[in-house]
Design an enzyme around this catalytic site. Structure first.
Site, PDB file in Angstrom:
ATOM      1  N   HIS A   3       0.909  -0.946   0.011  1.00 51.62           N
ATOM      2  CA  HIS A   3      -0.160  -0.118   0.236  1.00 51.62           C
ATOM      3  C   HIS A   3       0.752   1.091  -0.580  1.00 51.62           C
ATOM      4  CE1 HIS A   3      -2.152   3.704   2.707  1.00 51.62           C
ATOM      5  NE2 HIS A   3      -2.699   3.145   1.266  1.00 51.62           N
ATOM      6  N   SER A   4       0.792   2.408  -0.743  1.00 51.30           N
ATOM      7  CA  SER A   4       1.231   3.929  -1.427  1.00 51.30           C
ATOM      8  C   SER A   4       2.772   3.350  -0.960  1.00 51.30           C
ATOM      9  CB  SER A   4       0.751   4.358   0.490  1.00 51.30           C
ATOM     10  OG  SER A   4       1.502   5.879   0.296  1.00 51.30           O
ATOM     11  N   MET A   5       3.528   3.304  -0.239  1.00 51.32           N
ATOM     12  CA  MET A   5       4.972   3.166  -0.103  1.00 51.32           C
ATOM     13  C   MET A   5       5.524   1.979   0.311  1.00 51.32           C
ATOM     14  SD  MET A   5       7.801   4.627   3.025  1.00 51.32           S
ATOM     15  CE  MET A   5       8.002   3.667   4.124  1.00 51.32           C
TER      16      MET A   5
ATOM     17  N   HIS B 107      -7.215   6.616   0.555  1.00 51.21           N
ATOM     18  CA  HIS B 107      -5.817   6.098   0.336  1.00 51.21           C
ATOM     19  C   HIS B 107      -6.284   5.103   0.809  1.00 51.21           C
ATOM     20  CE1 HIS B 107      -2.057   6.260  -0.817  1.00 51.21           C
ATOM     21  NE2 HIS B 107      -1.409   6.740   0.360  1.00 51.21           N
TER      22      HIS B 107
END
Length: 286
Positions: free
Chosen positions: A101-103, A263
């Site tokens: 997820h994300s980073m 997000h």
């Protein structure tokens, strides 16, 4: 969180990391990688819905219950990629999938591009490549990063008198989250200090990057990915209005799914986690 979760410690040669372990011993191996300033609780809703998988949800170095890096060390994306590889080595996983997820999604792409022979599948949530910077801005960005590093010792983490205050702050932070998501992240991310509570995360995580990959670098890593890739984009997330993401994926045999939510759609509520699981269950089990 499911009662089937096990807390584990991973003593790597260079650092000790904490993780949550889900699923049967003979399940398909998956390393789950959270976003910046989050922790393993990022997968508290999603991981129990993914059946037949052996999921190790890490606390990245400097996050959650994992150790902080030694003085003078950095928290660069490629350092995280090495940590992930070292965890796989300790687990005896020659080939494994990544759920990011994300980073964590960004680190997943970097590792899959660099060592495609090790990665089976990539399941990504609202993340693909890092923020980029071109060469002409590099001296300025390095100068800003060096100044921020010099100023860091004078800064103090916020102290919240009550956990509720920390939860409220996390709800409004970068990548705003629901109250339930903030409570889950705070449950693992806070520690008691005189006067109340503060975040366990290393203050160095807030330093700006001294050097960014260029757009050409980022595109090269995406092109180097050889395994199947499934990307979930949140309609209210950070990538929804970035046409560059679509361009990076053009001509590649990757799945892209758009789902309603923010997000952290996989953590904000049960509906979001269920929708993401419906996409990733057949993909990761294949």
């Amino acid at each position: 969180m499911s009662a089937q979760v096990e807390e584990i410690r991973l003593n790597l040669p260079h650092i000790e990391l904490a993780a949550h372990l889900f699923g049967p011993e003979d399940g398909k191996p998956v390393l789950a990688l959270h976003g910046w300033l989050d922790n393993a609780m990022s997968f508290a809703r999603l991981a129990p819905k993914l059946q037949g998988l052996r999921i190790v949800a890490l606390d990245f170095a400097g996050h959650g219950h994992s150790a902080h890096r030694a003085a003078g060390a950095d928290y660069l994306l490629w350092d995280y990629a090495f940590d992930v590889l070292a965890v796989a080595e300790q687990l005896g996983w020659q080939r494994f999938s990544l759920l990011g997820h994300s980073m964590g999604a960004i680190v997943s792409v970097l590792l899959a591009g660099a060592l495609p022979e090790r990665i089976e599948r990539l399941a990504l949530i609202d993340g693909l490549v890092p923020y980029t910077g071109e060469a002409d801005k590099a001296p300025q960005k390095l100068g800003e990063a060096l100044k921020a590093q010099l100023a860091l010792p004078a800064k103090r983490k916020p102290v919240y008198e009550r956990i509720e205050r920390a939860v409220q702050a996390r709800m409004k932070g970068v990548g705003a989250v629901s109250r339930e998501a903030a409570e889950l992240l705070a449950q693992r991310g806070l520690m008691p200090v005189p006067g109340g509570f503060t975040w366990r995360s290393d203050a160095r995580l807030t330093l700006p990057s001294p050097l960014r990959l260029t757009q050409a670098h980022a595109a090269s890593f995406v092109r180097a990915v050889q395994c199947p890739l499934s990307l979930v984009l949140a309609q209210g997330g950070m990538l929804a209005n970035q046409p560059g993401i679509r361009r990076l994926l053009e001509g590649r045999p990757f799945e892209v799914h758009e789902l309603p939510g923010g997000h952290h759609l996989h953590l904000d509520d049960e509906a979001g986690a269920t929708a993401v699981a419906a996409i990733f269950q057949p993909f990761l089990s294949a």
